[in-house]
Design a protein around this motif. Structure first.
Motif, PDB file in Angstrom:
ATOM      1  N   LEU A  38      36.996  44.639  42.159  1.00 32.14           N
ATOM      2  CA  LEU A  38      36.363  43.626  41.398  1.00 32.14           C
ATOM      3  C   LEU A  38      35.472  42.784  42.252  1.00 32.14           C
ATOM      4  O   LEU A  38      34.451  42.603  41.529  1.00 32.14           O
ATOM      5  CB  LEU A  38      37.566  42.920  40.383  1.00 32.14           C
ATOM      6  N   LEU A  74      38.428  39.429  32.584  1.00 31.86           N
ATOM      7  CA  LEU A  74      39.167  40.740  32.248  1.00 31.86           C
ATOM      8  C   LEU A  74      39.746  40.957  31.041  1.00 31.86           C
ATOM      9  O   LEU A  74      40.001  39.955  30.168  1.00 31.86           O
ATOM     10  CB  LEU A  74      40.549  40.666  33.343  1.00 31.86           C
ATOM     11  N   TYR A  76      42.074  43.919  28.408  1.00 29.55           N
ATOM     12  CA  TYR A  76      43.100  44.917  28.828  1.00 29.55           C
ATOM     13  C   TYR A  76      42.997  45.849  27.738  1.00 29.55           C
ATOM     14  O   TYR A  76      43.184  45.160  26.457  1.00 29.55           O
ATOM     15  CB  TYR A  76      44.453  44.347  28.930  1.00 29.55           C
TER      16      TYR A  76
END
Ligand code: GTP
Length: 318
Positions: A38, A74, A76
């Motif tokens: 990342l 982020l 998911y």
């Protein structure tokens, strides 16, 4: 820019370490494989990453309680059954509406360690799009291509052949799929994301047939950390000066006795190495311990090594 990061595999080759910790969350230096990934995506102007999750999603949610890592937001996408690589990309991309946004996006295998410039790859892809590309894949040269997806290409970088794990002697190319891709949103038409599908075995050959797959070889540091030997090497390369990226060999919170001997090894946060112990070419995980007079060499230790024990060429789970 969005990235889809594939992190839902079982990581069978790194068992027993992956029995409790998914591969992308295993330590690499003083961070994790995924944190390094990342960090590099962020340098390449990726602002948002969708983690394509399947096997053991909970540790990921726990690792990033504020849903950011290295400045990347982020998201998911959790599969109820494994969708394989192309299925996972389609499912994860749709979960954040990438099929409705007319945006180029990045895809990365979550177990790759590389110093590739994502910005350069995206820039090469934009040039390739002018010539008809829908996708550009990063290539790296390897000594033995038979364990990889080997890529053959023409002088304009258009891929002419994609051979997954070819038999020895069937190709002269040494360039293999390095696990980072740039996709036009139109690729999602090939990735419904509702059933298992392999990007390497199905989607890339389909794109080759259409003349829409391009490749970008680079000589950047690269390794697939998915095997015991490469996983350990990926750790040691961060401390032995062989890369631009570096990390501390011994974490500030590790307790290493003055009478212990540490050579070319990573010692994680809160790990303990007792008097008389010797640790060579190894990775001692955060919180792990090595007892008095133990000998640990060429090993990755997640748990506890007893006093006087000898551990060589092993993965030690907790
Ligand atoms: P091994 O079991 O040791 O082969 O490892 P792996 O499960 O990670 O498989 P592999 O290295 O071939 O996978 C390449 C990348 O795709 C890794 O980053 C995996 O996490 C990911 N991956 C593989 N299969 C799936 C899947 O079904 N769903 C998701 N979300 N990711 C997957």
């Amino acid at each position: 820019m969005f990235a889809v990061v594939l992190v839902g595999g079982f990581g069978t080759r790194l068992r027993p370490l992956t029995n409790t910790t998914p591969k992308p969350l295993l330590p690499l230096g003083q961070r994790t494989i995924l944190e390094w990934m990342l960090t590099h995506l962020a340098r390449g102007e990726v602002t948002d990453a969708v983690l394509a999750l399947g096997f053991k999603p909970e540790p990921f949610l726990a690792a990033f309680p504020d849903n950011t890592c290295a400045g990347v937001r982020l998201h998911y996408a959790i599969e109820s059954t494994p969708l394989d690589t192309a299925g996972a990309i389609g499912f994860a991309a749709r979960s954040v509406g990438l099929h409705e946004r007319n945006e180029t996006f990045v895809v990365a295998n979550g177990d790759i360690v590389t110093e590739l410039s994502i910005a350069d790859l995206v820039s090469a892809h934009r040039d390739n799009v002018q010539a008809g590309a829908l996708a550009t894949i990063h290539l790296t040269p390897v000594a033995d291509p038979t364990q990889f997806g080997v890529v053959e290409r023409d002088a304009q970088s258009k891929v002419t052949g994609f051979l997954e794990k070819p038999a020895p002697g069937t190709t002269t190319s040494v360039h293999v799929n390095a696990g980072t891709y740039v996709f036009e949103p139109a690729v999602l038409d090939l990735l419904p994301g509702d059933a298992p599908l392999s990007v390497e075995r199905t989607t890339f050959p389909q794109l080759v047939q259409r003349g829409a797959l391009y490749a970008q070889p680079t000589e950047d540091y690269w390794l697939d950390a998915g095997r015991p030997e490469t996983y350990r090497r990926g750790n040691l390369d961060l401390i032995n000066g062989s890369r631009r990226d570096r990390d501390d060999a011994v974490h500030a919170t590790a307790q290493v006795d003055a009478a212990a001997r540490i050579v070319n090894s990573v010692i994680g946060a809160g790990a303990r190495v007792a008097a008389g112990a010797q640790v060579n070419d190894s990775v001692i995980f955060p919180g792990a311990s090595v007892g008095r007079n133990a000998r640990v060499s060429a090993a990755c230790v997640m748990g506890n090594v007893a006093s006087e024990a000898v551990v060589h060429d092993s993965l030690v789970a907790d």
